[in-house]
Design a protein around this motif. Structure first.
Motif, short mmCIF file in Angstrom:
data_model
loop_
_atom_site.label_atom_id
_atom_site.label_comp_id
_atom_site.label_asym_id
_atom_site.label_seq_id
_atom_site.Cartn_x
_atom_site.Cartn_y
_atom_site.Cartn_z
N LYS A 253 0.98 -1.06 0.06
CA LYS A 253 0.00 0.11 -0.14
C LYS A 253 0.81 1.25 0.04
O LYS A 253 1.86 1.30 0.77
N ILE A 254 0.42 2.11 -0.92
CA ILE A 254 1.28 3.31 -0.85
C ILE A 254 0.47 4.51 -0.16
O ILE A 254 -0.75 4.36 0.31
N TYR A 255 1.06 5.50 0.33
CA TYR A 255 0.56 6.83 1.00
C TYR A 255 -0.80 7.07 0.60
O TYR A 255 -0.95 7.25 -0.66
N SER A 256 -1.55 7.50 1.52
CA SER A 256 -2.83 7.87 0.90
C SER A 256 -2.72 9.48 0.39
O SER A 256 -1.95 10.21 1.02
N GLN A 257 -3.84 9.86 -0.22
CA GLN A 257 -3.84 11.43 -0.63
C GLN A 257 -3.52 12.21 0.80
O GLN A 257 -3.06 13.39 0.85
N TYR A 258 -4.27 11.80 1.80
CA TYR A 258 -4.28 12.59 3.24
C TYR A 258 -3.01 12.53 3.72
O TYR A 258 -2.61 13.44 4.29
#
Length: 127
Positions: free
Chosen positions: A33-38
């Motif tokens: 999983k990559i960083y979320s937009q938040y």
């Protein structure tokens, strides 16, 4: 990484390049999983919509994929896609700029090739 608000590159492109760098360094691996937009918005003190635009840019290039309700993940072939893209665009642009500058300075093809060979030899000696 610190984003450069004075750069000609839009912030969302800088976000995408930052994430590409993380993938190339294996800081984020395929199917992780990559960083979320938040998270990105908080990390870089930017608008979440700008961060989302950077993530979507990578998704459009098949570097990331979405899992409904879970977020974005690194695609299996992401590293290869990034390497190919950077070789065909960024590296080509740098070479074209270097050749253009060399010609403006009156550097011959042989001199330029010799300079490149020296840099390669120096890099090979350091590894």
């Amino acid at each position: 990484m610190i984003l450069n608000s004075n750069s000609m590159k839009p912030i969302y492109v800088q976000i995408a390049e930052y994430l590409e760098g993380e993938i190339l360094r294996d800081s984020i691996r395929p199917d992780e999983k990559i960083y979320s937009q938040y998270q990105l918005a908080e990390m870089f003190n930017i608008n979440p919509a700008t961060a989302a635009k950077g993530l979507n840019l990578l998704a459009d290039e098949d570097i990331l994929y979405k899992r409904r309700g879970l977020g974005m993940f690194v695609a299996a072939g992401a590293k290869k896609i990034i390497l190919t893209k950077r070789t065909n665009t960024k590296l080509k642009e740098l070479i074209e700029e270097t050749v253009r500058e060399a010609f403006q300075l009156g550097v011959s093809k042989e001199e330029l090739m010799g300079m490149i060979q020296k840099v390669i030899e120096q890099k090979e000696g350091k590894e």
